[in-house]
Design an enzyme around this catalytic site. Structure first.
Site, mmCIF file in Angstrom:
data_model
loop_
_atom_site.group_PDB
_atom_site.id
_atom_site.type_symbol
_atom_site.label_atom_id
_atom_site.label_comp_id
_atom_site.label_asym_id
_atom_site.label_seq_id
_atom_site.Cartn_x
_atom_site.Cartn_y
_atom_site.Cartn_z
ATOM 1 N N MET A 18 -37.682 -39.422 32.203
ATOM 2 C CA MET A 18 -36.537 -39.727 31.253
ATOM 3 C C MET A 18 -35.810 -38.363 30.591
ATOM 4 O O MET A 18 -34.431 -38.488 30.626
ATOM 5 C CB MET A 18 -36.789 -40.513 30.061
ATOM 6 C CG MET A 18 -37.200 -42.100 30.499
ATOM 7 S SD MET A 18 -35.857 -42.702 31.593
ATOM 8 C CE MET A 18 -34.680 -43.262 30.433
ATOM 9 N N ASP A 37 -41.123 -29.085 26.602
ATOM 10 C CA ASP A 37 -42.195 -29.850 26.729
ATOM 11 C C ASP A 37 -43.504 -29.160 26.655
ATOM 12 O O ASP A 37 -43.196 -27.771 26.481
ATOM 13 C CB ASP A 37 -42.155 -29.959 28.466
ATOM 14 C CG ASP A 37 -43.040 -31.229 28.831
ATOM 15 O OD1 ASP A 37 -42.291 -32.519 29.041
ATOM 16 O OD2 ASP A 37 -44.227 -31.064 29.084
ATOM 17 N N VAL A 91 -40.992 -38.165 25.057
ATOM 18 C CA VAL A 91 -42.482 -37.637 25.243
ATOM 19 C C VAL A 91 -43.170 -38.930 25.849
ATOM 20 O O VAL A 91 -42.558 -40.202 25.695
ATOM 21 C CB VAL A 91 -43.303 -36.966 24.237
ATOM 22 C CG1 VAL A 91 -42.410 -35.589 23.923
ATOM 23 C CG2 VAL A 91 -43.581 -37.834 23.030
ATOM 24 N N VAL A 92 -44.300 -39.209 26.132
ATOM 25 C CA VAL A 92 -45.320 -40.032 26.505
ATOM 26 C C VAL A 92 -45.046 -41.303 25.377
ATOM 27 O O VAL A 92 -45.256 -40.712 24.461
ATOM 28 C CB VAL A 92 -46.424 -39.633 27.026
ATOM 29 C CG1 VAL A 92 -46.620 -38.743 28.344
ATOM 30 C CG2 VAL A 92 -47.159 -38.667 25.835
ATOM 31 N N GLU A 93 -45.220 -42.205 26.157
ATOM 32 C CA GLU A 93 -45.174 -43.654 25.132
ATOM 33 C C GLU A 93 -46.673 -43.769 24.518
ATOM 34 O O GLU A 93 -47.385 -44.805 24.669
ATOM 35 C CB GLU A 93 -45.165 -44.704 25.794
ATOM 36 C CG GLU A 93 -44.541 -46.248 25.364
ATOM 37 C CD GLU A 93 -43.264 -46.196 24.674
ATOM 38 O OE1 GLU A 93 -42.579 -45.201 24.758
ATOM 39 O OE2 GLU A 93 -42.857 -47.343 23.726
ATOM 40 N N LYS A 98 -46.193 -39.438 19.968
ATOM 41 C CA LYS A 98 -44.550 -39.532 19.585
ATOM 42 C C LYS A 98 -44.776 -39.200 17.764
ATOM 43 O O LYS A 98 -43.731 -38.368 17.430
ATOM 44 C CB LYS A 98 -44.131 -40.874 19.919
ATOM 45 C CG LYS A 98 -43.704 -41.161 21.168
ATOM 46 C CD LYS A 98 -42.634 -42.238 21.069
ATOM 47 C CE LYS A 98 -42.503 -42.613 22.740
ATOM 48 N NZ LYS A 98 -41.658 -41.671 23.463
ATOM 49 N N SER A 120 -40.030 -47.044 24.496
ATOM 50 C CA SER A 120 -39.652 -48.166 25.086
ATOM 51 C C SER A 120 -39.964 -49.314 24.140
ATOM 52 O O SER A 120 -39.332 -50.518 24.519
ATOM 53 C CB SER A 120 -40.591 -48.279 26.411
ATOM 54 O OG SER A 120 -40.420 -47.309 27.689
ATOM 55 N N HIS A 141 -32.597 -46.449 23.509
ATOM 56 C CA HIS A 141 -33.523 -46.924 24.683
ATOM 57 C C HIS A 141 -32.558 -46.789 26.021
ATOM 58 O O HIS A 141 -31.851 -47.643 26.396
ATOM 59 C CB HIS A 141 -34.074 -48.255 24.505
ATOM 60 C CG HIS A 141 -34.862 -48.745 25.674
ATOM 61 N ND1 HIS A 141 -35.073 -49.859 26.017
ATOM 62 C CD2 HIS A 141 -35.777 -47.712 26.336
ATOM 63 C CE1 HIS A 141 -35.810 -50.066 27.263
ATOM 64 N NE2 HIS A 141 -36.366 -48.788 27.385
ATOM 65 N N ASN A 144 -33.278 -46.187 33.222
ATOM 66 C CA ASN A 144 -33.505 -44.923 34.116
ATOM 67 C C ASN A 144 -32.857 -45.455 35.373
ATOM 68 O O ASN A 144 -32.935 -46.646 35.831
ATOM 69 C CB ASN A 144 -35.127 -45.039 34.268
ATOM 70 C CG ASN A 144 -35.399 -44.102 35.488
ATOM 71 O OD1 ASN A 144 -34.817 -43.124 35.634
ATOM 72 N ND2 ASN A 144 -36.772 -44.460 35.960
HETATM 73 P P1 NAI Z 1 -43.166 -39.064 31.777
HETATM 74 O O1 NAI Z 1 -44.441 -39.244 31.847
HETATM 75 O O2 NAI Z 1 -42.479 -38.951 32.925
HETATM 76 O O3 NAI Z 1 -42.702 -37.732 30.992
HETATM 77 C C1 NAI Z 1 -43.284 -37.719 29.648
HETATM 78 C C2 NAI Z 1 -43.267 -36.127 29.228
HETATM 79 O O4 NAI Z 1 -43.629 -35.807 27.806
HETATM 80 C C3 NAI Z 1 -44.194 -35.185 30.060
HETATM 81 O O5 NAI Z 1 -43.455 -34.007 30.784
HETATM 82 C C4 NAI Z 1 -45.389 -34.718 28.924
HETATM 83 O O6 NAI Z 1 -45.526 -33.271 29.481
HETATM 84 C C5 NAI Z 1 -44.325 -34.654 27.947
HETATM 85 N N1 NAI Z 1 -45.121 -34.420 26.531
HETATM 86 C C6 NAI Z 1 -46.124 -34.957 26.064
HETATM 87 N N2 NAI Z 1 -46.421 -34.621 24.884
HETATM 88 C C7 NAI Z 1 -45.398 -34.073 24.705
HETATM 89 C C8 NAI Z 1 -45.325 -33.206 23.332
HETATM 90 N N3 NAI Z 1 -45.945 -33.245 22.362
HETATM 91 N N4 NAI Z 1 -44.319 -32.397 23.157
HETATM 92 C C9 NAI Z 1 -43.093 -32.455 24.512
HETATM 93 N N5 NAI Z 1 -43.348 -32.785 25.624
HETATM 94 C C10 NAI Z 1 -44.657 -33.517 25.636
HETATM 95 O O7 NAI Z 1 -42.495 -40.356 30.924
HETATM 96 P P2 NAI Z 1 -41.016 -41.036 31.025
HETATM 97 O O8 NAI Z 1 -41.018 -41.908 31.902
HETATM 98 O O9 NAI Z 1 -40.207 -39.971 30.850
HETATM 99 O O10 NAI Z 1 -40.984 -41.742 29.565
HETATM 100 C C11 NAI Z 1 -40.769 -40.925 28.288
HETATM 101 C C12 NAI Z 1 -40.250 -41.939 27.331
HETATM 102 O O11 NAI Z 1 -39.476 -42.523 27.638
HETATM 103 C C13 NAI Z 1 -41.516 -42.894 26.986
HETATM 104 O O12 NAI Z 1 -41.301 -43.235 25.462
HETATM 105 C C14 NAI Z 1 -41.003 -44.045 27.687
HETATM 106 O O13 NAI Z 1 -41.656 -45.223 27.340
HETATM 107 C C15 NAI Z 1 -39.427 -44.022 27.610
HETATM 108 N N6 NAI Z 1 -38.966 -44.512 28.623
HETATM 109 C C16 NAI Z 1 -38.946 -44.578 30.016
HETATM 110 C C17 NAI Z 1 -38.192 -45.289 30.921
HETATM 111 C C18 NAI Z 1 -38.616 -45.184 32.344
HETATM 112 O O14 NAI Z 1 -38.122 -45.735 32.952
HETATM 113 N N7 NAI Z 1 -39.637 -44.332 32.525
HETATM 114 C C19 NAI Z 1 -37.263 -46.264 30.451
HETATM 115 C C20 NAI Z 1 -36.735 -45.831 29.324
HETATM 116 C C21 NAI Z 1 -37.797 -45.474 28.261
#
Ligand code: NAI
Length: 285
Positions: A18, A37, A91-93, A98, A120, A141, A144
């Site tokens: 995202m 990140d 960041v991660v869910e 968060k 999410s 929100h 993707n």
């Molecule tokens: P992802 O797992 O692809 O990426 C998460 C990133 O956060 C990773 O690169 C990780 O290294 C980084 N991270 C972890 N802790 C951190 C910190 N303290 N500071 C900075 N970066 C940090 O996850 P994704 O899919 O991008 O999801 C991110 C958020 O978006 C989550 O809350 C998710 O629920 C939400 N979301 C996801 C959707 C999807 O389709 N994947 C759709 C809508 C919302």
């Protein structure tokens, strides 16, 4: 480029699926981005992926072709977000992760800077409670991929100020997004329904009632959905689906949100969906 675009600086926290997509959306509309990140490899991958996403958005007519694309800044240092005019956290869910990052960032940016979470389903007010200024916190929100899907579910927490909401909506307008503002609560609107549907679909496959292809084909053929629930789960990332289901289960007490064994087993095996090359379906690299 308009003056408005030049005066914005969007900080995106998290360079995963995202974060990359939101950065591409903003840069594609001429808004500068600093992408943060904790994982330097994620930033390296993001620096390669963002220009490709922008190009894809332009080719599909979803991003303006004439926009001057500003330079993407990537960093592992949260300190670099101090000048941001809006922060989007992706960041991660995981609630504790968060809460920590939102708490830190709210101390760094100027008071009144909207701090927007892309969670999410963690209630916005729960996250706001970990920050210095809950009135500046709201949810956006994005779906993707964010640079292709125009509608954004915007979540106004009980403590979100009018000013923060208005500022965030202004930026979404600059990014040519349609905002639908809803109230707070676990999963908000989309994921309260969607995550339950994905879990139930996976349970149906687990029970041998139907294959994953047939579940998806029924939703497509009978209900006119563009993508079935399990292909959608692969697109979201099954790790993220499991995290989201846990959040919903813990906060509602509703056992229907407890992630089913098939989802848990796939995640344990590293089959996260599109991003790992295999989930319910297999994907070419
Ligand atoms: P992802 O797992 O692809 O990426 C998460 C990133 O956060 C990773 O690169 C990780 O290294 C980084 N991270 C972890 N802790 C951190 C910190 N303290 N500071 C900075 N970066 C940090 O996850 P994704 O899919 O991008 O999801 C991110 C958020 O978006 C989550 O809350 C998710 O629920 C939400 N979301 C996801 C959707 C999807 O389709 N994947 C759709 C809508 C919302």
């Amino acid at each position: 480029m308009t003056e408005r675009q030049q005066t914005e600086l969007l900080a995106v926290l998290g360079a995963g699926v995202m974060g990359v997509g939101i950065a591409a959306l903003a840069l594609g509309h001429g808004v500068p981005v600093v992408l943060v990140d904790v994982d330097p490899d994620a930033l390296t991958r993001a620096a390669e992926a963002v220009p490709l996403r922008i190009r894809q958005g332009q080719l599909l007519g979803k991003l303006p072709r004439e926009a001057t694309v500003p330079q993407l800044v990537t960093t592992t240092s949260l300190d670099e977000v101090r000048q941001a005019t809006v922060v989007v956290e992706a960041v991660v869910e995981v609630p504790a992760v968060k809460a920590k990052v939102l708490g830190e960032v709210s101390e760094l940016v100027a008071p009144g800077t909207p701090v927007v979470t892309n969670t999410s389903g963690i209630p916005v007010d729960e996250l706001a409670g970990h920050t210095a200024r809950p009135a500046d916190v709201l949810g956006a929100h994005f779906m993707n991929p964010p640079y292709l899907i125009r509608t954004v579910e915007v979540i106004r927490g009980p403590r979100t100020s009018e000013a923060a909401l208005a500022r965030a909506l202004e930026l979404l307008t600059v990014l040519d997004r349609e905002s639908i503002v809803v109230g707070d609560g676990p999963g908000f609107v989309i994921n309260r329904i969607l995550q339950r549907m994905i879990n139930e679909s996976a349970r149906i496959v687990q029970e041998g009632i139907a294959s994953h292809e047939d579940v998806d084909s029924l939703f497509q053929g009978c209900l006119g959905h563009t993508t079935g629930p399990l292909a959608t789960a692969d697109l979201i990332g099954l790790d993220n689906v499991v995290d989201s289901l846990r959040v919903l289960h813990e906060r509602t007490g509703d056992a229907g949100y407890a992630p089913c064994d098939l989802l848990l087993n796939k995640v344990a095996a590293g089959d996260f969906g599109r991003k790992s090359g295999r989930g319910f379906y297999a994907y070419a690299p």
